[in-house]
Structure formats: C-alpha cells, structure tokens
Write a protein that holds these residues in place. Structure first.
Motif, PDB file in Angstrom:
ATOM      1  N   UNK A 137      24.031  33.797  60.166  1.00  0.00           N
ATOM      2  CA  UNK A 137      25.324  33.448  59.587  1.00  0.00           C
ATOM      3  C   UNK A 137      25.592  34.196  58.279  1.00  0.00           C
TER       4      UNK A 137
ATOM      5  N   UNK B 128      26.739  37.521  59.378  1.00  0.00           N
ATOM      6  CA  UNK B 128      28.100  37.366  59.900  1.00  0.00           C
ATOM      7  C   UNK B 128      29.122  37.347  58.757  1.00  0.00           C
TER       8      UNK B 128
ATOM      9  N   UNK C  19      32.044  40.044  57.853  1.00  0.00           N
ATOM     10  CA  UNK C  19      33.419  39.554  57.675  1.00  0.00           C
ATOM     11  C   UNK C  19      34.029  40.101  56.379  1.00  0.00           C
TER      12      UNK C  19
ATOM     13  N   UNK D 243      34.669  43.832  56.651  1.00  0.00           N
ATOM     14  CA  UNK D 243      35.855  44.064  57.508  1.00  0.00           C
ATOM     15  C   UNK D 243      37.136  43.859  56.688  1.00  0.00           C
ATOM     16  N   UNK D 244      37.153  42.772  55.902  1.00  0.00           N
ATOM     17  CA  UNK D 244      38.340  42.474  55.090  1.00  0.00           C
ATOM     18  C   UNK D 244      38.586  43.600  54.088  1.00  0.00           C
TER      19      UNK D 244
ATOM     20  N   UNK E 170      42.847  48.372  63.011  1.00  0.00           N
ATOM     21  CA  UNK E 170      42.412  47.136  62.362  1.00  0.00           C
ATOM     22  C   UNK E 170      42.904  45.895  63.085  1.00  0.00           C
TER      23      UNK E 170
ATOM     24  N   UNK F 260      44.274  35.558  57.200  1.00  0.00           N
ATOM     25  CA  UNK F 260      43.034  36.293  56.905  1.00  0.00           C
ATOM     26  C   UNK F 260      42.539  37.139  58.074  1.00  0.00           C
TER      27      UNK F 260
ATOM     28  N   UNK G 234      42.391  39.652  61.267  1.00  0.00           N
ATOM     29  CA  UNK G 234      43.037  40.941  61.528  1.00  0.00           C
ATOM     30  C   UNK G 234      43.531  41.113  62.960  1.00  0.00           C
TER      31      UNK G 234
END
Lengths: 117, 221
Positions: free
Chosen positions: A87, A90, A94, A97-98, B60, B164, B166
């Motif tokens: 986790x 993970x 995340x 990616x953002x 994305x 939030x 994508x």
C-alpha cells in the motif's frame, strides 16, 4: 532418502529461471539493473529455491533462531509487512502519477496563454 | 454568456474534424480540444478547424484531459462549460437542451442515455446500470446515467468541483462533487449515436476498465 515432490521441482525451476534472467540482465548492464536490485532478487529467489529443494533449512532456521512453535506468527508478520509495503508503494505511485499529470497539464496550458496574447 | 465546449480526445483523427464542424454549425464558437497524447493526426486535424487545441504530451486519461480543458476554459472566461465526447457519438442538438436547464438555474446538467428509448448495446446498458448502483452506494447520489460524457457545468460548479482521478473515474467523481457541494443538478434525455467506429475503439470503457475504475473509486472515496 526423502522424495522430492513435483511442486518442489517447479518452484525451484521457476526461482532458478528468475535468478538466471536477472543475472544475465545485470551482466548485460541493462538499464535500471542496479547491484542492489540484483542482489535482492538473487537472495530472495535463491532462498525460495533452496527451501523448496531442502525443506530442512526451514526447520534449521526455526531451531537456530529459537522461533519454536511461533513460526506461523513470523509468517503472519511477514505478510503484514508485505501488505504495508504494497500500500505504501501504491500511494507513492499515485503521488507520482498526480505529479506527472500536473506537469503535462502545465505544458498544455502554456499554449492557451500564448494564444491569448 | 460564454459557453465553452470541451472535447477530450485520444486518437480520433478520423472523426474529430466532423465533430468540430457539426458543433460549429450549431453556432458553438468557443471550442477547446484537449488531445490526450494521441499518436495519430488528431491535433493536426483539430488545428485545421481553427479551435483551441491543447496537447498532453503523454496520455493521462479522460479525467485529466477534462480537467485541463476546464482550467483553459477558466482562463478564457467561460461562464458555462459543456463536456462533449470526441468520437462523434454525441449529438450537438442536445447541447441546447442542457443550456436551457442552465438558464433555469441548475448548476450542473447531465445528459442521460436512459431517459429516452433508443438502442444501446446490452452489455453497455448492463455495465452502466451497475456503475449507477455502485456510484449511488459510494456517494449517495442517484442518476440514471452516471457515466455520461455530455454534461454542462456553470461557473459556480466548475469553480468548486475538484477531481483527483485521471481516467474514467472522473464521471463518478463529478457526481461526488455535486453531492458534496450541494450543487443543483438535472438530467435531460440525450441522443447517442453508436456507430461502428465509436464502438470498435480499443480504448473505450470496457469490462476490465470498469473493474479498474471501481477499484480506484473505492481507494479514493
């Protein structure tokens, strides 16, 4: 003499292939194959192959380190640690990616600023 | 009132020109195409139509593309944004119905494929019903088409909505935001054109993507 079961052979075979592949990739100096990664993979999969072929090793570890009947607890703790790691990884993915999306968006919006001028 | 149409696209070179052309015929001049890392000539085709074209250098996802489009619309002083699919399955005629409801005072107007009788492939219908129930259980908001891409948002709505995720999760996330910010919403029947082209594209929402979407929504809810 103790007999070896099929699952032991299969497990040892799979572990052997993975160690073999990793070794080749490391010595070919493939991208992202660090020494640390190579050693980690080799130790983990090598241990799996060793325990699969010689189950007595697990018994030896139990006796030597004094786990006794608490060996199951140790396995349980290992699973908990793996889940926590899973986790954690993970959430790191995340976040990355953002951040990638934010960079891509900023770049895309530069065009609209240019067009507005 | 400036109405801006946002079209998120990924590899739609075959149809994007006609989609933009149709929208222009209905009098919509403010169009933003967000090319989400296409590797065909989508951007090039869209630029020829003389609209704003923004490009994500890497793919994305639809959610990210819509968010980029909304950011751009804010910079272009939009009063209302309408999200519109780029594969030609939406009918520009329906936009007027969305805007009529905006004029009546709704903050968000959602197009729904299920408020009118029309042919929708069975698997898609089942998947959508499942998504509706899942969205309701997760966010407590019931709509007849939680995955519809044709929607209108007023400035009040797009200023407060914050998503939030994508990818395809955005459609359900928007509903969460509607509920969270107590936005006034309304569903209108919309017409959808399932062409051979629009149903055959590999990147569309399929069963596996649906499961991934649900998993991500669960993780981020």
């Amino acid at each position: 003499m103790k007999t070896i079961t099929i699952y032991q052979i299969v497990l040892a075979f799979v572990a052997g292939i993975i160690v073999f592949q990793r070794t080749i990739r490391f010595f070919r100096r493939e991208h992202s194959q660090s020494l640390f990664k190579y050693l980690t993979f080799t130790i983990i999969w090598g241990s799996i192959a060793a325990v699969a072929l010689f189950p007595g090793i697990a018994h030896w570890i139990r006796i030597t380190f004094g786990f006794g009947d608490n060996f199951n607890t140790l396995i349980f703790i290992a699973f908990v640690i793996l889940f926590v790691l899973f986790f954690r990884i993970l959430s790191i993915i995340e976040r990355i990616e953002t951040q990638i999306t934010e960079i891509v968006r900023k770049e895309a919006l530069k065009d609209i600023k240019k067009k507005k001028k | 009132m400036i109405t801006t149409i946002i079209i998120p696209v990924f590899n739609e070179a075959q149809v994007i020109s006609s989609v933009i052309h149709d929208l222009k015929q209905f009098g919509y001049k403010h169009i933003i195409v967000v090319d989400d890392g296409s590797f065909d000539r989508t951007s090039h085709q869209a630029k020829n139509e003389n609209v704003y074209v923004l490009r994500h250098e890497i793919n994305r996802g639809k959610g990210a593309a819509i968010k980029t489009g909304i950011e751009a619309a804010k910079q272009l002083y939009a009063d209302v944004v309408v999200t519109f699919d780029g594969d030609g399955q939406h009918d520009p005629k329906d936009i007027r119905k969305l805007l009529e409801k905006v004029d009546e005072g709704y903050d968000v107007v959602l197009g729904s494929r299920y408020l009118t009788k029309q042919h929708i492939p069975l698997l898609r219908r089942l998947g959508n019903n499942f998504a509706n129930v899942f969205t309701f259980l997760l966010y407590g908001i019931w709509v007849t088409d939680s995955q519809s891409g044709l929607r209108a948002y007023t400035k009040k709505a797009f200023d407060v909505i914050d998503t939030q995720n994508d990818r395809y999760e955005i459609e359900s996330e928007m509903l969460r935001e509607i509920k969270h910010h107590h936005l006034k919403y309304f569903e209108i029947p919309m017409h959808v054109r399932y062409t051979k082209y629009s149903t055959s594209k590999w990147n569309k929402q399929n069963a596996w993507n649906g499961i991934k979407t649900m998993f991500k929504l669960l993780l981020t809810s």
